[in-house]
Write an enzyme that holds these catalytic residues in place. Structure first.
Site, PDB file in Angstrom:
ATOM      1  N   ASP A  31       0.826  -1.206   0.000  1.00 46.20           N
ATOM      2  CA  ASP A  31       0.000   0.000   0.000  1.00 46.20           C
ATOM      3  C   ASP A  31       0.868   1.266   0.000  1.00 46.20           C
ATOM      4  OD1 ASP A  31      -2.814   0.949   0.352  1.00 46.20           O
ATOM      5  OD2 ASP A  31      -1.997   1.852   2.173  1.00 46.20           O
ATOM      6  N   GLU A  90      14.369 -15.742   0.323  1.00 45.13           N
ATOM      7  CA  GLU A  90      14.674 -16.851   1.245  1.00 45.13           C
ATOM      8  C   GLU A  90      13.585 -17.922   1.161  1.00 45.13           C
ATOM      9  OE1 GLU A  90      15.027 -15.365   5.252  1.00 45.13           O
ATOM     10  OE2 GLU A  90      16.319 -13.716   4.585  1.00 45.13           O
TER      11      GLU A  90
END
Ligand code: NOJ
Length: 599
Positions: free
Chosen positions: A238, A290
């Site tokens: 956002d 990751e």
């Protein structure tokens, strides 16, 4: 010109030869770089308005889980969920009080996990909204800041400043809130005296975090991992351009949303697009990596001018960014072509895919915007019962044409819930039922975004058009919603929903999302646009007069409802004798015929 060269769209002006002839202007070459998002169709679910299973008049996560199979039938790749976190709901959930919990309005974390399990079973990915610019004033960190003294570490999580004037009674600078009024609110200190001011680029209840503080970085890295561990495929970020503010918070007399205005170019706005932002997203990208190569970040970044958007999607930053200039181009073919060229060229320069979008929870739905000749009234600020009214049928058929034009473009696409039903905005919403803070903060001058957030119709003839069986929906549904309900449309081959299904299936089959783009110049006019994506010719006519279709083509799909019933009968319908013309407000996808020797 061979099929291969059309598919690859080499640089420079080329010419089509064969039954269909004419100059081509190549803009973008086909791109088969791995990455599911690069060509994905992502469907936005606005949880409050999707499906209400517990009967409180507001949608919930269990409702989403129950209806996911219907979304999977649409042949989308992923769902983006607007906020469902704990929140006082002053800005419909974009005011978060706990980033790692589900608001009881929507269910529980167990409901969330069940939703992810069901999505995975259906082959759908789930992206969630992340709101890092601001939280709710009810967030524990802001409450702690209010209770702590000026200059304390707790206050430093937010942007607190002393006021100007002899008694600190003036806001620290002239910044304005996106929702109207000053972007500063003065607090009462714990000892009861008038105190410091805090910055909120949105509602008073949405204090901005201080991204100069490492503790804020650590907190959001924890939030990212929390949801990644629960199986989300990424985040829509956002107001991704607003987190960092220029040192010293200099005055800004330009627009609150950062768009350029006279004397105030958007790139100079001190609350947007600051260089330090990019290190945040580089770090986030490393965290996502990751978890493997498939988790993505999408920027909600209002950036002006458009080519600056490329800075958000460099190879080590976000994966995607919304393309709002495309949404705002309306049906103006000159602007559309310009935006498409700029988007593809600038994003190609950093190896990022473009995205395309026509509707979301912040703008008037495109079926309503396109129901006007010329501009919709107060575009972006809602339409009310006393404004000029749209022509619903016209808007719906033009919306179908615009969507079909968009879904032929190379890159990713975002759809907003209900657009597959051709839903219009809710217009007859009584003032006392309007919930968008914009309405209150501007004294009703701007109606706000409630109209595009009205709960969805699922079953014609049922209570609340099948949205829920209990309390009234949180916003009233227009009378037309019942006839537009999903069950009725699913049963009709000529419905808007059936068109979406067929377009999305064919888009995948033809791999248009990974394809190329060349303008077919002879068919681009003041009111028509024509581009080739591989061997698919997309032709849109927004003029009032019909247009002859090019020779040497086979009709694949038309956006016109009348054409659909017959298309439903056959996958590759030959262009019927009586359909040699492209109607006003119609788009077609045509297969170009390249001649036997070239195949
Ligand atoms: C953008 C969101 O899409 C909008 O709905 C919200 O009000 C603002 N950001 C503030 O979070």
């Amino acid at each position: 010109m061979s099929v291969d060269s059309v598919l690859a769209a080499p640089a420079g002006l080329a010419r089509l030869t064969g039954p269909l002839t004419g100059p081509l202007t190549p803009v973008h070459a086909a791109d088969h770089t791995p990455g599911w998002w690069r060509s994905a169709v992502i469907y936005q679910v606005y949880p409050r308005s999707f499906r209400d299973l517990n009967g409180d008049g507001i949608g919930d996560l269990a409702g989403i889980t129950a209806e996911l199979p219907k979304l999977a039938e649409l042949d989308i790749d992923a769902v983006w969920l607007s906020p469902f976190y704990r929140s006082p709901q002053r800005d419909a959930g974009y005011d978060v009080s706990d980033y790692c919990d589900v608001d009881p309005l929507f269910g529980t974390l167990a409901d969330f996990d069940a939703m992810i399990t069901e999505a995975t079973r259906l082959g759908l990915r789930m992206i969630v909204d992340l709101v890092p610019n601001h939280c709710s004033d009810q967030h524990q960190a802001f409450q702690a800041a209010l209770a702590a003294p000026a200059g304390s570490p707790a206050r430093d999580m937010f942007i607190f400043r002393d006021g100007r004037g002899a008694f600190g009674e003036e806001p620290p600078n002239n910044w304005q809130s996106h929702f109207g009024g000053s972007a500063w609110t003065r607090i009462t200190e714990p000892d009861g005296t008038p105190g410091q001011w805090y910055l909120h680029l949105f509602d008073t209840s949405q204090p901005d975090f201080n991204w100069d503080n490492d503790a804020v970085h650590r907190e959001f890295e924890r939030v990212l991992r929390f949801w990644l561990d629960r199986g989300v495929s990424g985040f829509r970020v956002d107001v991704a351009h607003a987190l960092v503010k220029a040192a010293g918070l200099p005055e800004w007399g330009g627009r609150a949303d950062g768009a350029s205005s006279d004397g105030y170019p958007g790139h100079e706005a001190p609350m947007f697009g600051q260089p330090a932002l990019h290190d945040i997203y580089r770090k986030w990208r490393r965290i996502l990596a990751e978890y493997g190569p498939d988790r993505i970040l999408c920027a909600e970044a209002n950036v002006d001018p458009l080519p600056r958007l490329a800075d958000w999607v460099r190879p080590d930053e976000m994966h995607q960014a919304f393309n709002f200039p495309f949404l705002h181009a309306g049906l103006d073919v000159g602007r559309m072509r310009h935006v498409i060229n700029e988007s593809l060229t600038s994003l190609d320069s950093v190896g990022a895919p473009s995205t395309w979008v026509l509707s979301n929870h912040d703008v008037v739905r495109h079926a309503t915007r396109f129901g006007y000749d010329g501009h919709a009234p107060r575009d972006g600020d809602g339409i009310g019962p006393f404004d000029p009214q749209p022509n619903e049928a016209l808007g719906r058929s033009r919306a179908a044409a615009a969507t079909m034009f968009m879904l032929g473009l190379p890159g990713g696409a975002y759809l907003y819930q209900g657009e597959e039903l051709g839903l219009p905005d809710g217009i007859d919403i009584p003032d006392n039922q309007r919930q968008d803070p914009t309405f209150g903060r501007t004294g009703g001058q701007r109606l706000g975004r409630d109209g595009c957030r009205v709960p969805l119709p699922w079953r014609s003839g049922e209570l609340h058009a099948g949205f829920g069986t209990g309390a009234n929906p949180w916003l009233p549904q227009p009378a037309s919603f019942s006839a537009l309900a999903r069950d009725t449309q699913a049963a009709s081959p000529s419905s808007h929903l059936s068109l979406y299904r067929r377009m999305l299936a064919l888009r995948r089959e033809l791999r248009l999302g990974a394809g190329s783009l060349s303008w077919l110049e002879d068919w681009c006019t003041d009111t028509c646009l024509a581009y080739l994506n591989g061997t698919t010719l997309v032709l849109m006519n927004v003029g009032h007069e019909p247009v002859e279709l090019p020779a040497g083509t086979v009709l694949l799909r038309s956006s016109a409802a009348s054409a659909q019933a017959s298309e439903a009968e056959s996958e590759w319908a030959e262009l019927a004798e009586d359909r040699h013309r492209l109607g006003s407000g119609e788009t077609v996808w045509l297969e170009i015929y390249l001649g036997d020797t070239e195949r």
